[in-house]
Motif scaffolding. Sequence first.
Motif, PDB file in Angstrom:
ATOM      1  N   VAL A  18       0.828  -1.211   0.000  1.00 27.32           N
ATOM      2  CA  VAL A  18       0.000   0.000   0.000  1.00 27.32           C
ATOM      3  C   VAL A  18       0.860   1.259   0.000  1.00 27.32           C
ATOM      4  O   VAL A  18       0.759   2.099  -0.895  1.00 27.32           O
ATOM      5  N   LEU A  19       1.714   1.399   0.999  1.00 36.39           N
ATOM      6  CA  LEU A  19       2.501   2.625   1.114  1.00 36.39           C
ATOM      7  C   LEU A  19       3.556   2.771   0.025  1.00 36.39           C
ATOM      8  O   LEU A  19       3.942   3.884  -0.324  1.00 36.39           O
ATOM      9  N   SER A  20       4.014   1.656  -0.527  1.00 38.92           N
ATOM     10  CA  SER A  20       5.022   1.751  -1.581  1.00 38.92           C
ATOM     11  C   SER A  20       4.450   2.387  -2.848  1.00 38.92           C
ATOM     12  O   SER A  20       5.196   2.883  -3.690  1.00 38.92           O
ATOM     13  N   ASP A  21       3.132   2.412  -2.962  1.00 34.10           N
ATOM     14  CA  ASP A  21       2.484   3.060  -4.107  1.00 34.10           C
ATOM     15  C   ASP A  21       2.145   4.530  -3.840  1.00 34.10           C
ATOM     16  O   ASP A  21       1.652   5.219  -4.720  1.00 34.10           O
ATOM     17  N   VAL A  22       2.422   4.992  -2.622  1.00 28.82           N
ATOM     18  CA  VAL A  22       2.114   6.379  -2.244  1.00 28.82           C
ATOM     19  C   VAL A  22       3.366   7.231  -2.414  1.00 28.82           C
ATOM     20  O   VAL A  22       4.395   6.951  -1.796  1.00 28.82           O
ATOM     21  N   PRO A  23       3.308   8.265  -3.253  1.00 25.90           N
ATOM     22  CA  PRO A  23       4.473   9.157  -3.392  1.00 25.90           C
ATOM     23  C   PRO A  23       4.762   9.857  -2.062  1.00 25.90           C
ATOM     24  O   PRO A  23       3.840  10.314  -1.379  1.00 25.90           O
ATOM     25  N   LYS A  57      13.038   3.226  -0.996  1.00 28.51           N
ATOM     26  CA  LYS A  57      12.286   3.640  -2.189  1.00 28.51           C
ATOM     27  C   LYS A  57      12.014   5.132  -2.152  1.00 28.51           C
ATOM     28  O   LYS A  57      12.175   5.838  -3.144  1.00 28.51           O
ATOM     29  N   TRP A  58      11.571   5.620  -0.985  1.00 26.91           N
ATOM     30  CA  TRP A  58      11.286   7.050  -0.863  1.00 26.91           C
ATOM     31  C   TRP A  58      12.554   7.881  -1.023  1.00 26.91           C
ATOM     32  O   TRP A  58      12.520   8.963  -1.592  1.00 26.91           O
TER      33      TRP A  58
END
Length: 84
Positions: A18-23, A57-58
Amino acid sequence: MRTLDVDPINRRAAFANVLSDVPIMSLNSTQREEVISRGLKDREEGVRKAAGKLVAKWAEEVGGIVKVRRFLLLFASSGGERGS
């Protein structure tokens, strides 16, 4: 958000999917700090690993290792000093 779910599978999925798809820039500094803090301090190793991958990732999103300072500033508290 399932980062506080009682099931570690759901908590891990929250970070890994979920969070990996959130910029990163779509979250404010308080939200970013809360999410990362929860993940990196989780009692389950799998959740901590997923949170670590999310941090990596971020970091890439904001320019990789060259811009680590900028990335770290995203987690700085907005206004006021932190207690020790």
